[in-house]
Design an enzyme around this catalytic site. Structure first.
Site, PDB file in Angstrom:
ATOM      1  N   LYS A  56      -7.917   8.009  -2.299  1.00 46.90           N
ATOM      2  CA  LYS A  56      -6.576   8.267  -2.811  1.00 46.90           C
ATOM      3  C   LYS A  56      -6.669   9.322  -3.922  1.00 46.90           C
ATOM      4  CE  LYS A  56      -6.680   4.018  -3.400  1.00 46.90           C
ATOM      5  NZ  LYS A  56      -6.698   2.616  -3.687  1.00 46.90           N
ATOM      6  N   THR A  92       3.903   1.466 -11.693  1.00 45.68           N
ATOM      7  CA  THR A  92       2.828   1.760 -10.745  1.00 45.68           C
ATOM      8  C   THR A  92       1.833   0.616 -10.612  1.00 45.68           C
ATOM      9  OG1 THR A  92       1.549   2.822 -12.497  1.00 45.68           O
ATOM     10  CG2 THR A  92       2.967   4.253 -11.142  1.00 45.68           C
ATOM     11  N   GLY A  94      -0.026  -2.291  -9.251  1.00 40.95           N
ATOM     12  CA  GLY A  94      -0.118  -2.878  -7.924  1.00 40.95           C
ATOM     13  C   GLY A  94      -0.122  -1.874  -6.792  1.00 40.95           C
ATOM     14  N   THR A  95      -0.162  -0.583  -7.100  1.00 32.46           N
ATOM     15  CA  THR A  95      -0.129   0.409  -6.020  1.00 32.46           C
ATOM     16  C   THR A  95      -1.378   0.324  -5.146  1.00 32.46           C
ATOM     17  OG1 THR A  95      -0.973   2.107  -7.527  1.00 32.46           O
ATOM     18  CG2 THR A  95       1.402   2.061  -7.166  1.00 32.46           C
ATOM     19  N   GLY A  96      -2.535   0.086  -5.728  1.00 34.52           N
ATOM     20  CA  GLY A  96      -3.767   0.006  -4.939  1.00 34.52           C
ATOM     21  C   GLY A  96      -3.757  -1.185  -3.993  1.00 34.52           C
ATOM     22  N   CYS A  97      -3.331  -2.337  -4.493  1.00 32.05           N
ATOM     23  CA  CYS A  97      -3.252  -3.540  -3.647  1.00 32.05           C
ATOM     24  C   CYS A  97      -2.193  -3.373  -2.567  1.00 32.05           C
ATOM     25  CB  CYS A  97      -2.931  -4.764  -4.501  1.00 32.05           C
ATOM     26  SG  CYS A  97      -4.245  -5.182  -5.659  1.00 32.05           S
TER      27      CYS A  97
END
Length: 152
Positions: A56, A92, A94-97
């Site tokens: 990412k 933002t 929690g964007t990775g999860c």
């Protein structure tokens, strides 16, 4: 410990690490796009169960107005890439999860990593856009998943 991480990663078929996690798992510095892609590509030989790794781009060039995300596939020599605008939002957390979960769901639906990757990027961009106008707690608020109504 790294041994425990290696055992867990060894079972995975897809990884969506942030840059810090990628650096830890691969042992390769990830200061720029080329290094991050090299680190991601190297994971396929270390972890033979891996089919896909997502790099990412949000943390690679934090000042740029555009982000490029990459999908590396074990059976495809060239990475797939997706450019999209950087969306300004304090929500933002929690964007990775969310990205990892959405990728798993879209892949389950389509059976195609490339298509699932593109659908996931679109989904995250929609969530970030929807979430930007809200004040959710202090610091980095979470994404407003409950406001997502589907693709436009």
């Amino acid at each position: 410990t790294m041994d425990g991480v290696g055992l867990i990663v060894g079972l995975a078929t897809v990884l969506t690490p942030n840059l810090h996690e990628l650096r830890l798992i691969s042992g390769v510095p990830c200061a720029d796009t080329d290094q991050a892609l090299q680190a991601g590509r190297g994971l396929f030989s270390t972890f033979p169960n891996l089919r896909a790794v997502v790099i990412k781009g949000g943390h690679l060039h934090e000042k740029q107005a555009e982000i490029t995300d990459f999908l590396l596939l074990a059976d495809h020599p060239q990475p797939l890439s997706r450019r999209h605008p950087r969306l300004a939002s304090v929500n933002t957390h929690g964007t990775g999860c969310t990205f990892a979960s959405a990728l798993a769901a879209f892949h389950q639906r389509t059976g195609d990593y490339g298509l699932a990757f593109n659908q996931t990027v679109d989904f995250l961009d929609s969530l970030l856009t929807i979430s930007a106008g809200w004040r959710l707690g202090s610091g980095n608020g979470g994404l407003s998943h409950h406001l997502y109504l589907g693709p436009a």
